[in-house]
Design a protein around this motif. Sequence first.
Motif, PDB file in Angstrom:
ATOM      1  N   GLU A 169       4.997  23.451  16.370  1.00 25.14           N
ATOM      2  CA  GLU A 169       4.382  24.762  16.559  1.00 25.14           C
ATOM      3  C   GLU A 169       5.119  25.544  17.634  1.00 25.14           C
ATOM      4  O   GLU A 169       5.330  26.762  17.499  1.00 25.14           O
ATOM      5  CB  GLU A 169       2.904  24.610  16.911  1.00 25.14           C
ATOM      6  N   GLU A 195       9.788  27.442   6.454  1.00 22.47           N
ATOM      7  CA  GLU A 195       8.744  27.865   5.529  1.00 22.47           C
ATOM      8  C   GLU A 195       7.575  28.472   6.305  1.00 22.47           C
ATOM      9  O   GLU A 195       7.154  27.948   7.337  1.00 22.47           O
ATOM     10  CB  GLU A 195       8.255  26.682   4.702  1.00 22.47           C
ATOM     11  N   ASP A 251      -2.610  24.392  12.246  1.00 20.73           N
ATOM     12  CA  ASP A 251      -2.272  23.748  10.976  1.00 20.73           C
ATOM     13  C   ASP A 251      -2.174  22.238  11.179  1.00 20.73           C
ATOM     14  O   ASP A 251      -1.401  21.767  12.029  1.00 20.73           O
ATOM     15  CB  ASP A 251      -0.933  24.295  10.469  1.00 20.73           C
ATOM     16  N   PRO A 252      -2.943  21.462  10.417  1.00 20.97           N
ATOM     17  CA  PRO A 252      -2.952  20.007  10.616  1.00 20.97           C
ATOM     18  C   PRO A 252      -1.636  19.325  10.264  1.00 20.97           C
ATOM     19  O   PRO A 252      -1.408  18.181  10.660  1.00 20.97           O
ATOM     20  CB  PRO A 252      -4.069  19.535   9.687  1.00 20.97           C
ATOM     21  N   MET A 253      -0.768  20.034   9.522  1.00 13.47           N
ATOM     22  CA  MET A 253       0.514  19.437   9.133  1.00 13.47           C
ATOM     23  C   MET A 253       1.592  19.620  10.204  1.00 13.47           C
ATOM     24  O   MET A 253       2.696  19.084  10.071  1.00 13.47           O
ATOM     25  CB  MET A 253       0.994  20.056   7.819  1.00 13.47           C
ATOM     26  N   ALA A 288       1.798  30.509   8.865  1.00 15.94           N
ATOM     27  CA  ALA A 288       1.099  29.276   9.226  1.00 15.94           C
ATOM     28  C   ALA A 288       0.099  29.511  10.351  1.00 15.94           C
ATOM     29  O   ALA A 288       0.345  30.305  11.272  1.00 15.94           O
ATOM     30  CB  ALA A 288       2.099  28.204   9.642  1.00 15.94           C
ATOM     31  N   ARG A 301       6.633  21.391   8.203  1.00 13.12           N
ATOM     32  CA  ARG A 301       6.271  22.061   6.949  1.00 13.12           C
ATOM     33  C   ARG A 301       4.764  22.272   6.952  1.00 13.12           C
ATOM     34  O   ARG A 301       3.999  21.321   6.813  1.00 13.12           O
ATOM     35  CB  ARG A 301       6.708  21.226   5.741  1.00 13.12           C
ATOM     36  N   PRO A 302       4.318  23.490   7.107  1.00 10.93           N
ATOM     37  CA  PRO A 302       2.882  23.752   7.225  1.00 10.93           C
ATOM     38  C   PRO A 302       2.156  23.633   5.895  1.00 10.93           C
ATOM     39  O   PRO A 302       2.780  23.589   4.823  1.00 10.93           O
ATOM     40  CB  PRO A 302       2.838  25.184   7.736  1.00 10.93           C
ATOM     41  N   ASN A 303       0.841  23.605   5.965  1.00  8.93           N
ATOM     42  CA  ASN A 303      -0.002  23.522   4.781  1.00  8.93           C
ATOM     43  C   ASN A 303      -0.280  24.929   4.251  1.00  8.93           C
ATOM     44  O   ASN A 303      -1.401  25.422   4.281  1.00  8.93           O
ATOM     45  CB  ASN A 303      -1.319  22.817   5.138  1.00  8.93           C
ATOM     46  N   VAL A 304       0.792  25.581   3.775  1.00 11.08           N
ATOM     47  CA  VAL A 304       0.699  26.946   3.264  1.00 11.08           C
ATOM     48  C   VAL A 304       1.418  26.995   1.920  1.00 11.08           C
ATOM     49  O   VAL A 304       2.564  26.543   1.809  1.00 11.08           O
ATOM     50  CB  VAL A 304       1.333  27.965   4.228  1.00 11.08           C
ATOM     51  N   ALA A 305       0.758  27.546   0.918  1.00 20.12           N
ATOM     52  CA  ALA A 305       1.356  27.639  -0.421  1.00 20.12           C
ATOM     53  C   ALA A 305       1.882  29.048  -0.680  1.00 20.12           C
ATOM     54  O   ALA A 305       1.319  30.041  -0.204  1.00 20.12           O
ATOM     55  CB  ALA A 305       0.322  27.277  -1.476  1.00 20.12           C
TER      56      ALA A 305
END
Length: 294
Positions: free
Chosen positions: A169, A152, A161-163, A157, A127-131
């Motif tokens: 990836e 998602e 991405d650090p998540m 992303a 789950r990436p750090n994207v809203a």
Amino acid sequence: MTRLRGTLMAAAVPLFLLAACAQPGTTGAGAPDSRESPSAYPQGGDELVLRVESSGGFVPPDRTVGTLPAISIYADGRLITQGPVPAIYPGPALPNLQVVTLEPDQVQQLVKEATDAGVRSGTDFGRPNVADAPTTRVTVATAQGTQAVAVEALNEAQKDDPMLTAPQEAARSTLAAFVNKLSDLSSSGDPKAAGPYEAESIAALARPYVKQGADQPAQPEVAWPGPALPGDFINPAFKIGCVVVTGADSDKVVAAAKKANQLTPWTADGVKYLITFRPLLPDEKGCVQFKGNR
């Protein structure tokens, strides 16, 4: 039976946002059986084999009802997708759906490639750090049952991405490449036929008309020539009703819709409506699929 020709629109169907990992389907998905070919798929012509669709993102929920999948592939080789649309506002009232026909071996190969690309139970996409990014859902029918993944921000992303871990990836990159390949099929030289998709019936999704802002051009009213509106409510919270047009009514409705746009006020029994026209795909039956998760 009268058949309808599509010509664009696209909203975004509300799907329950699933975890961004592979989900087993509801038709017997489970541990692979080495005795069965993973690339086997349903043989009924109208049975769905592969689908790519999008949900969520920064879209008002009342505007997401009636969205069309990006890609749908059926057992008889039909690949149905959305064609190009004019760059005008407001856009045409009718969607522009196109269909190409794939060879049986192409369909079987795509099923195999889907599972190879991670459309199977256990694949971890993270789950990436994207809203506020959309979720891409890919579904495939195999010998082991229907498999589906919901990812998602598949294309949004960042690579660093650090998540996300390196394996996550890599999984996302592989799936994105497969989805891109499916998108390219409709314009490649491989399919043996191409043309407008002719739907046997079309859903009219009607909501109360809201007067447009002062900066919007006034739209002429059009008398609704089809079945009584608003039909059955599929989303009572937003007062969105649905009627299915087929048979003798279809010619009148399609002729009127070809002269309308997405902001045309339709009048029926003294009431004004905004209508989203949604051709039904081969695996869809009536208005029921618009009431929730596909």
